[in-house]
Design a protein around this motif. Structure first.
Motif, PDB file in Angstrom:
ATOM      1  N   VAL A 126     -21.188   2.016 -22.305  1.00  0.00           N
ATOM      2  CA  VAL A 126     -21.113   2.923 -21.154  1.00  0.00           C
ATOM      3  C   VAL A 126     -21.382   2.132 -19.878  1.00  0.00           C
ATOM      4  N   PHE A 127     -22.414   1.306 -19.913  1.00  0.00           N
ATOM      5  CA  PHE A 127     -22.791   0.520 -18.739  1.00  0.00           C
ATOM      6  C   PHE A 127     -21.790  -0.621 -18.497  1.00  0.00           C
ATOM      7  N   LYS A 128     -21.232  -1.152 -19.588  1.00  0.00           N
ATOM      8  CA  LYS A 128     -20.200  -2.180 -19.443  1.00  0.00           C
ATOM      9  C   LYS A 128     -18.962  -1.603 -18.768  1.00  0.00           C
ATOM     10  N   ALA A 129     -18.607  -0.366 -19.158  1.00  0.00           N
ATOM     11  CA  ALA A 129     -17.427   0.267 -18.562  1.00  0.00           C
ATOM     12  C   ALA A 129     -17.666   0.552 -17.081  1.00  0.00           C
ATOM     13  N   THR A 130     -18.907   0.981 -16.750  1.00  0.00           N
ATOM     14  CA  THR A 130     -19.259   1.217 -15.342  1.00  0.00           C
ATOM     15  C   THR A 130     -19.119  -0.080 -14.545  1.00  0.00           C
ATOM     16  N   SER A 131     -19.611  -1.168 -15.126  1.00  0.00           N
ATOM     17  CA  SER A 131     -19.496  -2.477 -14.475  1.00  0.00           C
ATOM     18  C   SER A 131     -18.037  -2.904 -14.378  1.00  0.00           C
ATOM     19  N   LEU A 132     -17.256  -2.547 -15.413  1.00  0.00           N
ATOM     20  CA  LEU A 132     -15.839  -2.909 -15.439  1.00  0.00           C
ATOM     21  C   LEU A 132     -15.094  -2.289 -14.259  1.00  0.00           C
ATOM     22  N   ILE A 133     -15.479  -1.047 -13.902  1.00  0.00           N
ATOM     23  CA  ILE A 133     -14.823  -0.385 -12.767  1.00  0.00           C
ATOM     24  C   ILE A 133     -15.001  -1.218 -11.505  1.00  0.00           C
ATOM     25  N   LYS A 134     -16.244  -1.637 -11.245  1.00  0.00           N
ATOM     26  CA  LYS A 134     -16.515  -2.452 -10.053  1.00  0.00           C
ATOM     27  C   LYS A 134     -15.751  -3.775 -10.105  1.00  0.00           C
ATOM     28  N   THR A 135     -15.768  -4.389 -11.303  1.00  0.00           N
ATOM     29  CA  THR A 135     -15.057  -5.659 -11.469  1.00  0.00           C
ATOM     30  C   THR A 135     -13.563  -5.490 -11.247  1.00  0.00           C
ATOM     31  N   LYS A 136     -13.037  -4.395 -11.817  1.00  0.00           N
ATOM     32  CA  LYS A 136     -11.593  -4.149 -11.704  1.00  0.00           C
ATOM     33  C   LYS A 136     -11.190  -3.888 -10.258  1.00  0.00           C
ATOM     34  N   ILE A 137     -12.023  -3.114  -9.530  1.00  0.00           N
ATOM     35  CA  ILE A 137     -11.737  -2.839  -8.115  1.00  0.00           C
ATOM     36  C   ILE A 137     -11.717  -4.140  -7.317  1.00  0.00           C
ATOM     37  N   ASN A 138     -12.730  -4.996  -7.539  1.00  0.00           N
ATOM     38  CA  ASN A 138     -12.801  -6.278  -6.820  1.00  0.00           C
ATOM     39  C   ASN A 138     -11.648  -7.200  -7.206  1.00  0.00           C
ATOM     40  N   LYS A 139     -11.327  -7.212  -8.510  1.00  0.00           N
ATOM     41  CA  LYS A 139     -10.248  -8.072  -8.989  1.00  0.00           C
ATOM     42  C   LYS A 139      -8.904  -7.624  -8.420  1.00  0.00           C
ATOM     43  N   GLU A 140      -8.696  -6.299  -8.380  1.00  0.00           N
ATOM     44  CA  GLU A 140      -7.439  -5.788  -7.843  1.00  0.00           C
ATOM     45  C   GLU A 140      -7.338  -6.055  -6.343  1.00  0.00           C
ATOM     46  N   LYS A 141      -8.482  -6.016  -5.649  1.00  0.00           N
ATOM     47  CA  LYS A 141      -8.481  -6.329  -4.221  1.00  0.00           C
ATOM     48  C   LYS A 141      -8.052  -7.781  -4.005  1.00  0.00           C
ATOM     49  N   GLU A 142      -8.611  -8.696  -4.843  1.00  0.00           N
ATOM     50  CA  GLU A 142      -8.228 -10.101  -4.754  1.00  0.00           C
ATOM     51  C   GLU A 142      -6.751 -10.295  -5.095  1.00  0.00           C
ATOM     52  N   GLU A 143      -6.310  -9.564  -6.133  1.00  0.00           N
ATOM     53  CA  GLU A 143      -4.914  -9.670  -6.555  1.00  0.00           C
ATOM     54  C   GLU A 143      -3.981  -9.136  -5.471  1.00  0.00           C
ATOM     55  N   GLU A 144      -4.403  -8.047  -4.816  1.00  0.00           N
ATOM     56  CA  GLU A 144      -3.611  -7.487  -3.721  1.00  0.00           C
ATOM     57  C   GLU A 144      -3.441  -8.513  -2.597  1.00  0.00           C
ATOM     58  N   GLU A 145      -4.515  -9.221  -2.279  1.00  0.00           N
ATOM     59  CA  GLU A 145      -4.447 -10.236  -1.221  1.00  0.00           C
ATOM     60  C   GLU A 145      -3.454 -11.339  -1.586  1.00  0.00           C
ATOM     61  N   LYS A 146      -3.463 -11.748  -2.850  1.00  0.00           N
ATOM     62  CA  LYS A 146      -2.517 -12.770  -3.312  1.00  0.00           C
ATOM     63  C   LYS A 146      -1.086 -12.254  -3.229  1.00  0.00           C
ATOM     64  N   ILE A 147      -0.891 -11.006  -3.663  1.00  0.00           N
ATOM     65  CA  ILE A 147       0.448 -10.414  -3.649  1.00  0.00           C
ATOM     66  C   ILE A 147       0.976 -10.336  -2.214  1.00  0.00           C
ATOM     67  N   LEU A 148       0.113  -9.877  -1.287  1.00  0.00           N
ATOM     68  CA  LEU A 148       0.530  -9.764   0.114  1.00  0.00           C
ATOM     69  C   LEU A 148       0.808 -11.126   0.729  1.00  0.00           C
ATOM     70  N   LYS A 149       0.047 -12.130   0.332  1.00  0.00           N
ATOM     71  CA  LYS A 149       0.285 -13.485   0.822  1.00  0.00           C
ATOM     72  C   LYS A 149       1.664 -13.972   0.387  1.00  0.00           C
ATOM     73  N   LYS A 150       2.009 -13.716  -0.891  1.00  0.00           N
ATOM     74  CA  LYS A 150       3.339 -14.079  -1.388  1.00  0.00           C
ATOM     75  C   LYS A 150       4.420 -13.264  -0.682  1.00  0.00           C
ATOM     76  N   ALA A 151       4.140 -11.972  -0.493  1.00  0.00           N
ATOM     77  CA  ALA A 151       5.119 -11.091   0.153  1.00  0.00           C
ATOM     78  C   ALA A 151       5.414 -11.544   1.581  1.00  0.00           C
ATOM     79  N   ASN A 152       4.385 -11.992   2.298  1.00  0.00           N
ATOM     80  CA  ASN A 152       4.581 -12.470   3.665  1.00  0.00           C
ATOM     81  C   ASN A 152       5.468 -13.713   3.708  1.00  0.00           C
ATOM     82  N   LYS A 153       5.289 -14.591   2.714  1.00  0.00           N
ATOM     83  CA  LYS A 153       6.156 -15.772   2.628  1.00  0.00           C
ATOM     84  C   LYS A 153       7.601 -15.350   2.393  1.00  0.00           C
ATOM     85  N   LYS A 154       7.789 -14.394   1.472  1.00  0.00           N
ATOM     86  CA  LYS A 154       9.140 -13.898   1.186  1.00  0.00           C
ATOM     87  C   LYS A 154       9.720 -13.199   2.419  1.00  0.00           C
ATOM     88  N   PHE A 155       8.877 -12.429   3.121  1.00  0.00           N
ATOM     89  CA  PHE A 155       9.302 -11.700   4.308  1.00  0.00           C
ATOM     90  C   PHE A 155       9.858 -12.665   5.367  1.00  0.00           C
TER      91      PHE A 155
END
Length: 461
Positions: free
Chosen positions: A314-343
Motif C-alpha cells: 500500500v505504501f509502495k503504491a503511494t510512493s509509486l504515484i509520487k515517483t510516477k508523477i516526477n518521472k512523467e514530468k521529466e519525460e515530458e521535458e525530454k519529449i518537449l525538448k525533442k519536439a522543439n528540435k523537430k519544430f
C-alpha cells in the motif's frame, strides 16, 4: 507495474499440532486458550493447574497422553528452564506404555534440534518412530526426521524416509501429514511443481481443506511450467467453500490478470478490498496508476491505510504515484525538448518542400560530415545516396528529393551484441527521417532512433 499475491501460513503449520480434535478447542475464552495464555505470560504454576482441565476436554486417550508430554515442551518453549530436565526424567521413567514414551522422545527430539544437536534429534525421533503403533504419530516422526535431515543438507535421506513410508500408511490424516511433509521438502529444495502436486495429493484425502487448497493454488501459480490455469481451478474450489477468504480473492485476481482476464481480475480485487484486504487495494491502485487514474488510485490507498495492519505494498503504491508523477514530468521535458528540435527543423523543411525555386548543389568529393569525415554522394534523377565511414562503422542514407526537401532512410550501424565474426560485427537498422538542402553548400537531416534525436549536417568545403 507490480501485482502481488498473498502467501498464507496455514493453521497448525507445525506438524505436531496438525490435529483436528485440538482445533475444536482453539476458540476464544475456552480452557485451552487460557492455558496457552498462562504459558505465554510465564505463569507456569497457573498453567499446571489449567492443564488438568485441558486434559478433561480431550477424549482421545492417545491425545491425552501426548498433551501431558507436550506440556513440558510448551513450558520449555515459553522459557521454563526446568521443563527440559523434567521431560527427560519423565520420559526415562515411562514403562509399559510405548505410545506415551514415543511422545516424550518426539518432544525431546524437537528440543535437541533447536539446540542444533542434529545427531541426537534424529536418534530420538527415530526411537519414537520405532516404538509407536499409531500411524499419526508415525507420520509426525517421519516428517520431523525428514526436516532434521533437510536442515543439515542431507536431502537424500530427507526425501527417502518419506517416500519409503508413504505407501505403507493408508489412514487419511497420517497420509495427509506425509504429503504435507513432501510439500515442505520440495518447498525447501525449491521445486514448485512437485510441491504443488504434493498439496494436490493431500487434497485427494481432505478436499475441503481450504488451507491446502490455498497452498496448491498459490504454488501452481509460481511454477516455471505455466500452470496458472491449475492455480485458477484451485482458487475457485477454495472460494466455493469460503467465498469470503479475502487472501484467495486477491490472489485469484492476480491469476485472472496473469491469464489476461482483466475484467474478472478487477472484480475479484474489489471483493477482496471490500473485505479489507489492503494488498488488493494496492493491486487495484497499480492498475489505475498504470492507466493514469492517479486520483482514483489514491482514494483506494487512503482507505487501505486505515485497515488493520495494511500491507507494505500500500505504501509502495503511494510512493509509486509520487515517483510516477516526477518521472512523467521529466519525460515530458525530454519529449518537449525533442519536439522543439523537430519544430524548428520542419519550419525549414516546409520552406524546402513548398517551393518552386530549387537549390542546385554539386556532387563532388568535397562533402564532409562534422567537417572532417568525407562523404561519398551519388545521384540518379531525384534519388540520391550518401555514404561514409566512421572508423569501422559504415553509414549510408538513401533519399528521394522533392524540390529542396529530402525523404530519407538512414542505415545506422549498431554493434552486434551476440556472437559475430568480422563480416557481421555490425547490424544495420533502417530509420526513416527527413532532410533539406539549406544552401548549395549545406544539407541537413533529422532522424529519431531509440527515443533520441540524431541531427546530421553535411557541408561542402
Amino acid at each position: 507495474e507490480t501485482t502481488n499475491q498473498e502467501k498464507v501460513i496455514p493453521k497448525g503449520e507445525s506438524l505436531e499440532d496438525d490435529n483436528e480434535e485440538l482445533s475444536e478447542l482453539e476458540k476464544d475464552g475456552n480452557i485451552f486458550v487460557q492455558y496457552h495464555d498462562a504459558l505465554s505470560e510465564k505463569k507456569f504454576k497457573k498453567a499446571s493447574e489449567l492443564l488438568d482441565k485441558v486434559l478433561d476436554e480431550i477424549e482421545n486417550p492417545n491425545r491425552k497422553k501426548e498433551e501431558v508430554l507436550r506440556s513440558y515442551y510448551l513450558r520449555h518453549q515459553y522459557g521454563d528452564t526446568s521443563a527440559f530436565r523434567e521431560l527427560e526424567e519423565f520420559t526415562d521413567k515411562i514403562e509399559n506404555d510405548n505410545e506415551k514414551k514415543s511422545h516424550g522422545l518426539f518432544y525431546l527430539s524437537l528440543i535437541y534440534n533447536q539446540a542444533n544437536n542434529y545427531k541426537k534429534s534424529v536418534q530420538l525421533a527415530t526411537q519414537a518412530l520405532e516404538i509407536t503403533t499409531d500411524n499419526q504419530q508415525k507420520a509426525f516422526c517421519i516428517s520431523r526426521i525428514s526436516d532434521y535431515h533437510l536442515e543439515n543438507d542431507n536431502t537424500k535421506e530427507s526425501l527417502e524416509i518419506i517416500i519409503k513410508s508413504i505407501d505403507n500408511i493408508n489412514e487419511k490424516q497420517p497420509k495427509v501429514t506425509l504429503y504435507r511433509a513432501l510439500a515442505n521438502y520440495y518447498k525447501k529444495t525449491e521445486n514448485k511443481l512437485l510441491e504443488s502436486i504434493a498439496y494436490q495429493k493431500a487434497l485427494e484425502l481432505t478436499p475441503n481443506n481450504t488451507y491446502l487448497l490455498f497452498d496448491a493454488a498459490y504454488n501452481f501459480s509460481e511454477t516455471e511450467q505455466d500452470l496458472k490455469d491449475l492455480s485458477l481451478l484451485f482458487y475457485k474450489k477454495l472460494l466455493g467453500f469460503d467465498s469470503k477468504f479475502q487472501r484467495a480473492l486477491n490472489n485469484i485476481g492476480v491469476t485472472y490478470r496473469n491469464l489476461g482476464l482483466e475484467v474478472k481480475s478487477t472484480e475479484q480485487y474489489k471483493k477482496a478490498f471490500e473485505l479489507k484486504n489492503s494488498l488488493a487495494a494496492s493491486n487495484i491502485a497499480n492498475q489505475l496508476i498504470h492507466l493514469g487514474f492517479v486520483q482514483e488510485a489514491e482514494e483506494y490507498l487512503k482507505k487501505a491505510e486505515e485497515f488493520e495492519n495494511p500491507h507494505e505494498n500500500v505504501f509502495k503504491a503511494t510512493s509509486l504515484i509520487k515517483t510516477k508523477i516526477n518521472k512523467e514530468k521529466e519525460e515530458e521535458e525530454k519529449i518537449l525538448k525533442k519536439a522543439n528540435k523537430k519544430f524548428r527543423f520542419f519550419n525549414h523543411f516546409g520552406n524546402a518542400v513548398f517551393t518552386s525555386k530549387k537549390i542546385d548543389f554539386k556532387i563532388s568529393n568535397q562533402w564532409y560530415i562534422d567537417n572532417d569525415i568525407p562523404i561519398t554522394i551519388s545521384q540518379n534523377n531525384n534519388t540520391i545516396e550518401f555514404s561514409w565511414e566512421n572508423g569501422e562503422e559504415k553509414h549510408s542514407i538513401n533519399a528521394v528529393l522533392t524540390n529542396n526537401s529530402i525523404f530519407a532512410t538512414y542505415k545506422i550501424p549498431k554493434k552486434n551484441t551476440y556472437g559475430y565474426n568480422e563480416q557481421n560485427k555490425y547490424i544495420h537498422r533502417d530509420i526513416k527521417g527527413f532532410g533539406y538542402i539549406n544552401s548549395s553548400k549545406e544539407i541537413r537531416f533529422i532522424f529519431e532512433f531509440e527515443k533520441e534525436i540524431i541531427e546530421l549536417n553535411f557541408t561542402e568545403k
